[in-house]
Design a protein around this motif. Structure first.
Motif, mmCIF file in Angstrom:
data_model
loop_
_atom_site.group_PDB
_atom_site.id
_atom_site.type_symbol
_atom_site.label_atom_id
_atom_site.label_comp_id
_atom_site.label_asym_id
_atom_site.label_seq_id
_atom_site.Cartn_x
_atom_site.Cartn_y
_atom_site.Cartn_z
ATOM 1 N N GLY A 270 19.012 21.812 100.154
ATOM 2 C CA GLY A 270 18.615 21.539 101.519
ATOM 3 C C GLY A 270 19.260 20.342 102.186
ATOM 4 N N GLU A 271 20.225 19.708 101.527
ATOM 5 C CA GLU A 271 20.906 18.585 102.176
ATOM 6 C C GLU A 271 22.390 18.607 101.835
ATOM 7 N N THR A 272 23.167 17.927 102.667
ATOM 8 C CA THR A 272 24.599 17.812 102.410
ATOM 9 C C THR A 272 24.825 16.628 101.491
ATOM 10 N N VAL A 273 25.504 16.888 100.377
ATOM 11 C CA VAL A 273 25.835 15.861 99.389
ATOM 12 C C VAL A 273 27.332 15.944 99.131
ATOM 13 N N TYR A 274 27.841 14.963 98.404
ATOM 14 C CA TYR A 274 29.195 15.075 97.869
ATOM 15 C C TYR A 274 29.091 15.555 96.434
ATOM 16 N N GLU A 275 29.870 16.563 96.103
ATOM 17 C CA GLU A 275 30.038 16.942 94.703
ATOM 18 C C GLU A 275 31.303 16.243 94.222
ATOM 19 N N LEU A 276 31.234 15.684 93.019
ATOM 20 C CA LEU A 276 32.384 14.982 92.450
ATOM 21 C C LEU A 276 32.932 15.746 91.257
ATOM 22 N N GLY A 277 34.237 15.666 91.091
ATOM 23 C CA GLY A 277 34.891 16.284 89.952
ATOM 24 C C GLY A 277 36.095 15.466 89.538
ATOM 25 N N TRP A 278 36.478 15.607 88.275
ATOM 26 C CA TRP A 278 37.590 14.829 87.728
ATOM 27 C C TRP A 278 38.179 15.534 86.524
ATOM 28 N N LYS A 279 39.386 15.136 86.189
ATOM 29 C CA LYS A 279 40.027 15.579 84.942
ATOM 30 C C LYS A 279 41.127 14.593 84.610
ATOM 31 N N VAL A 280 41.356 14.405 83.312
ATOM 32 C CA VAL A 280 42.453 13.576 82.810
ATOM 33 C C VAL A 280 43.096 14.358 81.677
ATOM 34 N N LEU A 281 44.413 14.462 81.706
ATOM 35 C CA LEU A 281 45.134 15.191 80.659
ATOM 36 C C LEU A 281 44.826 14.598 79.282
ATOM 37 N N PRO A 282 44.767 15.441 78.247
ATOM 38 C CA PRO A 282 44.361 14.990 76.910
ATOM 39 C C PRO A 282 45.104 13.764 76.392
ATOM 40 N N GLU A 283 46.408 13.708 76.608
ATOM 41 C CA GLU A 283 47.177 12.583 76.063
ATOM 42 C C GLU A 283 46.868 11.257 76.751
ATOM 43 N N PHE A 284 46.106 11.286 77.855
ATOM 44 C CA PHE A 284 45.721 10.061 78.557
ATOM 45 C C PHE A 284 44.215 9.804 78.502
ATOM 46 N N GLN A 285 43.494 10.642 77.792
ATOM 47 C CA GLN A 285 42.058 10.431 77.628
ATOM 48 C C GLN A 285 41.819 9.281 76.660
ATOM 49 N N GLY A 286 40.643 8.671 76.753
ATOM 50 C CA GLY A 286 40.285 7.565 75.866
ATOM 51 C C GLY A 286 40.866 6.225 76.281
ATOM 52 N N ARG A 287 41.418 6.136 77.472
ATOM 53 C CA ARG A 287 42.019 4.891 77.975
ATOM 54 C C ARG A 287 41.216 4.283 79.128
ATOM 55 N N GLY A 288 40.073 4.868 79.427
ATOM 56 C CA GLY A 288 39.244 4.363 80.513
ATOM 57 C C GLY A 288 39.668 4.812 81.900
ATOM 58 N N LEU A 289 40.644 5.707 81.984
ATOM 59 C CA LEU A 289 41.144 6.134 83.292
ATOM 60 C C LEU A 289 40.081 6.874 84.098
ATOM 61 N N ALA A 290 39.383 7.814 83.483
ATOM 62 C CA ALA A 290 38.400 8.611 84.222
ATOM 63 C C ALA A 290 37.297 7.729 84.779
ATOM 64 N N GLY A 291 36.776 6.820 83.988
ATOM 65 C CA GLY A 291 35.691 5.960 84.449
ATOM 66 C C GLY A 291 36.106 5.048 85.583
ATOM 67 N N ARG A 292 37.261 4.431 85.455
ATOM 68 C CA ARG A 292 37.729 3.527 86.508
ATOM 69 C C ARG A 292 38.097 4.299 87.765
ATOM 70 N N ALA A 293 38.703 5.479 87.606
ATOM 71 C CA ALA A 293 39.053 6.294 88.773
ATOM 72 C C ALA A 293 37.792 6.809 89.465
ATOM 73 N N LEU A 294 36.789 7.215 88.694
ATOM 74 C CA LEU A 294 35.545 7.686 89.280
ATOM 75 C C LEU A 294 34.831 6.557 90.016
ATOM 76 N N THR A 295 34.818 5.375 89.450
ATOM 77 C CA THR A 295 34.187 4.225 90.114
ATOM 78 C C THR A 295 34.853 3.940 91.454
#
Length: 170
Positions: A79-104
């Motif tokens: 019943g309301e307009t929200v933002y849906e968020l989505g993300w992805k980081v390629l496997p060889e770059f996962q575990g480096r904190g990129l997704a968390g910092r980019a999402l923030t």
């Protein structure tokens, strides 16, 4: 920690989508998608950005180019307009904190627009990494919900909510 920057979604994005269209990267979604689905999504994102209801960014690392994406788009939810968020980081770059910092940074960007109060993310309930990212980034878990992605593909997801009021651009 790997240095990165966010750059607006552009014609580099289809190549990133192809690189991420693997069984490993699509395991929590609908599986590997046909090229037509990737092309259609790219067009929808560009159209949404032109219309002002979507913001998508490439996560860019100097030595590697686009290694992921993050963004938000308007969605009617309960019943309301929200933002849906989505993300992805390629496997060889996962575990480096990129997704968390980019999402923030992306949450701060959405908050700075001052138009919509709530951001939501809907990771599948068994997606440990994405659910952990929501928790660490300050989302509130509202509970489990039935979701479809893509349309016709039922998923059991967690509904995570983030209060954009006062988060501001950082």
């Amino acid at each position: 920690m790997t240095d990165f920057r966010l750059e607006r979604w552009d014609e580099r994005a289809p190549e990133l989508q192809r690189r991420a269209n693997t069984p490993e990267m699509q395991a929590f979604l609908a599986g590997v998608e046909p090229e037509e689905a990737l092309t259609s999504r790219h067009r929808r994102i560009l159209d949404g950005m032109r219309e002002g209801d979507t913001e998508m960014f490439l996560i860019v690392v100097d030595e590697a180019g686009a290694v992921g994406s993050v963004g938000y788009w308007e969605k009617e939810w309960r019943g309301e307009t929200v933002y849906e968020l989505g993300w992805k980081v390629l496997p060889e770059f996962q575990g480096r904190g990129l997704a968390g910092r980019a999402l923030t940074r992306t949450l701060a960007h959405a908050a700075a627009r001052g138009r919509i109060r709530w951001g939501h993310a809907f990771p599948r309930t068994d997606n440990v990494a994405s659910n952990g990212l929501c928790r660490r980034t300050g989302f509130e878990l509202l509970g489990e919900v039935d979701f479809e992605f893509p349309k016709g593909n039922p998923l059991r997801c967690n509904d995570w909510r983030f209060d954009l009021a006062g988060a501001g651009e950082k």
